[in-house]
Motif scaffolding. Structure first.
Motif, PDB file in Angstrom:
ATOM      1  N   ASP A  54       5.081 -68.733   3.626  1.00 47.18           N
ATOM      2  CA  ASP A  54       5.614 -70.282   4.028  1.00 47.18           C
ATOM      3  C   ASP A  54       7.034 -70.114   4.272  1.00 47.18           C
ATOM      4  O   ASP A  54       7.749 -70.625   3.318  1.00 47.18           O
ATOM      5  CB  ASP A  54       5.085 -71.209   3.095  1.00 47.18           C
ATOM      6  CG  ASP A  54       5.366 -72.742   3.687  1.00 47.18           C
ATOM      7  OD1 ASP A  54       5.785 -72.581   4.887  1.00 47.18           O
ATOM      8  OD2 ASP A  54       5.076 -73.548   3.007  1.00 47.18           O
ATOM      9  N   ASN A  55       7.786 -69.750   5.448  1.00 50.04           N
ATOM     10  CA  ASN A  55       7.062 -69.165   6.590  1.00 50.04           C
ATOM     11  C   ASN A  55       7.977 -67.896   7.169  1.00 50.04           C
ATOM     12  O   ASN A  55       8.130 -67.887   8.379  1.00 50.04           O
ATOM     13  CB  ASN A  55       6.973 -70.137   7.549  1.00 50.04           C
ATOM     14  CG  ASN A  55       6.181 -70.086   8.877  1.00 50.04           C
ATOM     15  OD1 ASN A  55       5.475 -69.196   8.886  1.00 50.04           O
ATOM     16  ND2 ASN A  55       6.509 -70.701   9.837  1.00 50.04           N
ATOM     17  N   GLU A  74      11.486 -78.266   8.492  1.00 53.70           N
ATOM     18  CA  GLU A  74      10.026 -78.612   8.456  1.00 53.70           C
ATOM     19  C   GLU A  74       9.637 -79.085   7.332  1.00 53.70           C
ATOM     20  O   GLU A  74       8.697 -80.115   7.127  1.00 53.70           O
ATOM     21  CB  GLU A  74       8.898 -77.239   8.937  1.00 53.70           C
ATOM     22  CG  GLU A  74       7.714 -77.741   9.087  1.00 53.70           C
ATOM     23  CD  GLU A  74       6.653 -77.562   8.080  1.00 53.70           C
ATOM     24  OE1 GLU A  74       5.607 -78.005   7.919  1.00 53.70           O
ATOM     25  OE2 GLU A  74       7.171 -77.135   6.693  1.00 53.70           O
ATOM     26  N   GLU A  75      10.055 -78.590   6.184  1.00 51.18           N
ATOM     27  CA  GLU A  75       9.667 -78.825   4.653  1.00 51.18           C
ATOM     28  C   GLU A  75      10.409 -80.239   4.253  1.00 51.18           C
ATOM     29  O   GLU A  75       9.649 -80.961   3.315  1.00 51.18           O
ATOM     30  CB  GLU A  75      10.251 -77.932   3.517  1.00 51.18           C
ATOM     31  CG  GLU A  75       9.436 -76.397   3.983  1.00 51.18           C
ATOM     32  CD  GLU A  75       7.982 -76.259   3.633  1.00 51.18           C
ATOM     33  OE1 GLU A  75       7.376 -77.216   3.398  1.00 51.18           O
ATOM     34  OE2 GLU A  75       7.761 -75.115   3.644  1.00 51.18           O
ATOM     35  N   HIS A 109       8.560 -72.353  11.590  1.00 50.42           N
ATOM     36  CA  HIS A 109       9.770 -72.957  10.877  1.00 50.42           C
ATOM     37  C   HIS A 109      10.348 -71.957  10.140  1.00 50.42           C
ATOM     38  O   HIS A 109       9.541 -71.094   9.477  1.00 50.42           O
ATOM     39  CB  HIS A 109       9.371 -74.211  10.081  1.00 50.42           C
ATOM     40  CG  HIS A 109       8.671 -74.127   9.004  1.00 50.42           C
ATOM     41  ND1 HIS A 109       9.139 -73.781   7.674  1.00 50.42           N
ATOM     42  CD2 HIS A 109       7.254 -74.125   8.579  1.00 50.42           C
ATOM     43  CE1 HIS A 109       8.418 -73.922   6.887  1.00 50.42           C
ATOM     44  NE2 HIS A 109       7.092 -74.069   7.324  1.00 50.42           N
ATOM     45  N   ASP A 145       2.658 -71.417  11.066  1.00 47.37           N
ATOM     46  CA  ASP A 145       2.892 -72.030   9.813  1.00 47.37           C
ATOM     47  C   ASP A 145       2.150 -71.490   8.810  1.00 47.37           C
ATOM     48  O   ASP A 145       0.900 -71.011   9.394  1.00 47.37           O
ATOM     49  CB  ASP A 145       3.126 -73.611   9.851  1.00 47.37           C
ATOM     50  CG  ASP A 145       3.652 -74.054   8.532  1.00 47.37           C
ATOM     51  OD1 ASP A 145       4.394 -73.205   7.770  1.00 47.37           O
ATOM     52  OD2 ASP A 145       3.868 -75.180   8.278  1.00 47.37           O
ATOM     53  N   ASN A 146       2.237 -71.337   7.773  1.00 39.61           N
ATOM     54  CA  ASN A 146       1.399 -70.637   6.564  1.00 39.61           C
ATOM     55  C   ASN A 146       1.554 -71.320   5.284  1.00 39.61           C
ATOM     56  O   ASN A 146       2.901 -71.592   4.627  1.00 39.61           O
ATOM     57  CB  ASN A 146       1.860 -69.092   6.616  1.00 39.61           C
ATOM     58  CG  ASN A 146       1.257 -68.451   7.714  1.00 39.61           C
ATOM     59  OD1 ASN A 146      -0.022 -68.471   7.826  1.00 39.61           O
ATOM     60  ND2 ASN A 146       1.994 -67.971   8.537  1.00 39.61           N
TER      61      ASN A 146
END
Ligand SMILES: [Zn+2]
Length: 487
Positions: A293-294, A325-326, A271, A353-354
Motif C-alpha cells: 500500500d501502495n 490518499e491516506e 497513490h 490501490d492495495n
C-alpha cells in the motif's frame, strides 16, 4: 484452402497478435529495475512516505525523475512534473473549552478543534441546520458563531463528514461568522473512535482565510444542544498551531498516435504516499513502509509510463501518482477539482490501490462488472495465466474508499486494479497498514505478473476502438452522460 484451415489460420493470426502484445511488454519490461524501484520506495529511508514529513521529497523527486527519464511529457499548467497543492496541518490546541448554557465541552473529551486559529470570547449562536447553501441563505452571521449538525442528509460517512465540514467553513466564513461549531450526532460512528482519530494533527487543503475560521465538533449524541440553550457560547481555544505543507501530485502524459483518439486520455494512477511513522510493532519496527500500500502500484504506473513512452497507444496516456490518499484522498480530490486535462477528455481511469493479497493466481479488480471495458482487463490478465475477479468484499466499500471514487463521482469509469484477494481476511490484515508491510515478504514473481498485466490492460483499453462506458444503470451513469455529453 478449406474453410476449417482458414478458420485455423485466422485463429493463429489473432493469437499471434495477442501474443505479440504480451511479447512486446515482456521484452521491454525491466523486471530487475522495477524491483529496485519497489525496494527504494518501500525503504526505511523514505520513512513511510508521509506527506507531512520531509522525506516525502525523496519519494516525489524519485518518481518525477523516472517519468522524465522515461520520456513522458510535463502537463501544461503543471510545475514540471508536479501539481503543487497547498496543504496545512492543523494540530490540536493546548487547551479548549466551550460553554453553552449549563453544558460544558472540553477539548479531547467531548469537544474537538478541527481547524482554525486560537480564539476566545462570548458570541451569539445561530442555528444553521445542516449548514447547506440553503440553510445559510438569508442568515445574519456577522460576528456570530454558526452551529450546525455534522454531515448532511444522506452524507454521514466519515469521508463525507469531513468534506461537508470543509464546505461549511467556506460558507460560514463567507456569511461573516467568527466560528463554526458542528454537533456530532451521528449514532453510527462512535465518538471515542472519532476523537481518538481526530485529536492529533490533521492534514487538509488550505482554504485560505476559511481555514483560519475556528472549526469545532462537540459531542451531542442525544441532540440536546437545540432550542433556547443556543443563545450564546463562551469559547476558548489556546495554543493552536497550523503548519503549511506543500503537497505534490506527480503527473505527466504521453501523446497517443491516432489523430482523433489522441484527444482522449486513459489515466493511469496510484497513490504513492503511505502512513509514515507510527506505533512500533512487536519487532520494534515503527516505519510503515507500505510496500503493498501502495509502492507496488506506484511502480506499476511508473513502468507503464516507461513502456508507453516507447510504445505509444492510439489514445493519450495520463500518468498520475497521487499524494495524501491516506489523509482522506486529498491529492486525487485536488486534481479532480483542479484538473490539468479537461475531465471530459479523460475517458477512463485505471487506478491502483492495495491492502495486500492472499491469492497469486488472480488479480482483484474493484469495480469489475461496472464498465464496458472490463472484458479487456479479463483478457489481458488471462494472457499472463491468471484470472481477474471482482471485489469479493463489497461490504468494505473499497470502491468508494480510494482515489478512483473522486473521478467516478465526476462520471469517469474508474476501476481499481488490485493485487489478488478473495476476502478481507487475516492474511490481508497481517500487512494492511502494519509496519511489517515490506518488500522482503512480497512474492516478487507475482509482482512481475501484476505489473506487466497492468500495462497490457492499459494498452488494450487505450487502443480499443470504443470509448469505455458505465454499465447501464450504474449509480455513476447519469453524471457520466452529462460529463461526456452523451445525453
Ligand atoms: Zn492505499
Amino acid at each position: 484452402m478449406t474453410k476449417s484451415t482458414l478458420t485455423l489460420c485466422i485463429l493463429l493470426a489473432t493469437g499471434s497478435i495477442v501474443f505479440a502484445q504480451r511479447q512486446e511488454i515482456e521484452k521491454s519490461f525491466d523486471g530487475k529495475a522495477a524491483v529496485a524501484e519497489f525496494t527504494y520506495l518501500a525503504s526505511d529511508e523514505l520513512m513511510g512516505r508521509d506527506p507531512a514529513r520531509p522525506e516525502m521529497k525523496l519519494a516525489y523527486t524519485f518518481i518525477a525523475t523516472q517519468l522524465e527519464n522515461a520520456g513522458a511529457k510535463p502537463l501544461l499548467g503543471a510545475d514540471g512534473f508536479y501539481q503543487n497543492i497547498p496543504f496545512r496541518v492543523s494540530s490540536p490546541p493546548k487547551s479548549g473549552s466551550i460553554k453553552i448554557g449549563d453544558s460544558e465541552f472540553i477539548q479531547g473529551k467531548n469537544m474537538l478543534v478541527l481547524d482554525g486559529k486560537s480564539f476566545s470570547g462570548t458570541f451569539e449562536l445561530v442555528e444553521v441546520g445542516f449548514g447547506t447553501d440553503e440553510d445559510f441563505a438569508g442568515k445574519d452571521l456577522a460576528g456570530k458563531i454558526a452551529i450546525t449538525n455534522a454531515g448532511a442528509p444522506g452524507k454521514l460517512s466519515p469521508n463525507q463528514l469531513f468534506a461537508e465540514g470543509r464546505s461549511k467553513t467556506l460558507r460560514a466564513k463567507e456569511a461573516g461568522a467568527v466560528a463554526l461549531i458542528e454537533r456530532f450526532n451521528v449514532p453510527a460512528i462512535p465518538w471515542q473512535l472519532v476523537s481518538g482519530f481526530l485529536n492529533r494533527p490533521q492534514m487538509s487543503v488550505d482554504q485560505g482565510s476559511a481555514s483560519e475560521l475556528p472549526y469545532v465538533w462537540i459531542e451531542d449524541l442525544k441532540n440536546k444542544m437545540t432550542g433556547e440553550k443556543l443563545s450564546a457560547a463562551t469559547i476558548k481555544v489556546e495554543g493552536k498551531v497550523n503548519t503549511p505543507v506543500e503537497g505534490k501530485n506527480v503527473v505527466a502524459w504521453i501523446e497517443g498516435t491516432d489523430p482523433k483518439l489522441k484527444n482522449e486520455y486513459i489515466m493511469l494512477s496510484a497513490h504513492y504516499d503511505h502512513v509514515g511513522v507510527g506505533t512500533p510493532d512487536a519487532a520494534g519496527d515503527s516505519i510503515y513502509n507500505g510496500a503493498r500500500d501502495n509502492a507496488v502500484g506506484t511502480v506499476a504506473v511508473m513502468n507503464a509510463a516507461k513502456f508507453f513512452a516507447k510504445n505509444p497507444p492510439k489514445r493519450s496516456i495520463l500518468i498520475a501518482l497521487w499524494t495524501a490518499e491516506e489523509k482522506g484522498l486529498l491529492g486525487s480530490a485536488y486534481f479532480a477539482n483542479n484538473p490539468l486535462v479537461p475531465l471530459n477528455q479523460i475517458v477512463y481511469n485505471l487506478n491502483i490501490d492495495n491492502g495486500g493479497y492472499n491469492d497469486t493466481s488472480i488479480i482483484t479488480v474493484i469495480g469489475l462488472g461496472r464498465t464496458s471495458a472490463d472484458f479487456l482487463l479479463e483478457e489481458a490478465v488471462a494472457e499472463f495465466g491468471i484470472k481477474a475477479i471482482a471485489d469479493p468484499s463489497p461490504e468494505q466499500g473499497l470502491y468508494d474508499r480510494s482515489d478512483n471514487v473522486n473521478f467516478a463521482r465526476k462520471g469517469i469509469p474508474a476501476p481499481t486494479f488490485s493485487l489478488g484477494f478473495t476476502a478481507f481476511d487475516d492474511e490481508i490484515q497481517k500487512y494492511y497498514h502494519k509496519a511489517g508491510d515490506h518488500v522482503d515478504n512480497f512474492d516478487l514473481d507475482y509482482a512481475q505478473v501484476y505489473w506487466k498485466s497492468y500495462i497490457l490492460s492499459a494498452q488494450k483499453i487505450a487502443n480499443w476502438d470504443q470509448r469505455p462506458v458505465w454499465t447501464p444503470g450504474d449509480k455513476y451513469e447519469e453524471v457520466s452522460k452529462a460529463l461526456y455529453g452523451d445525453n
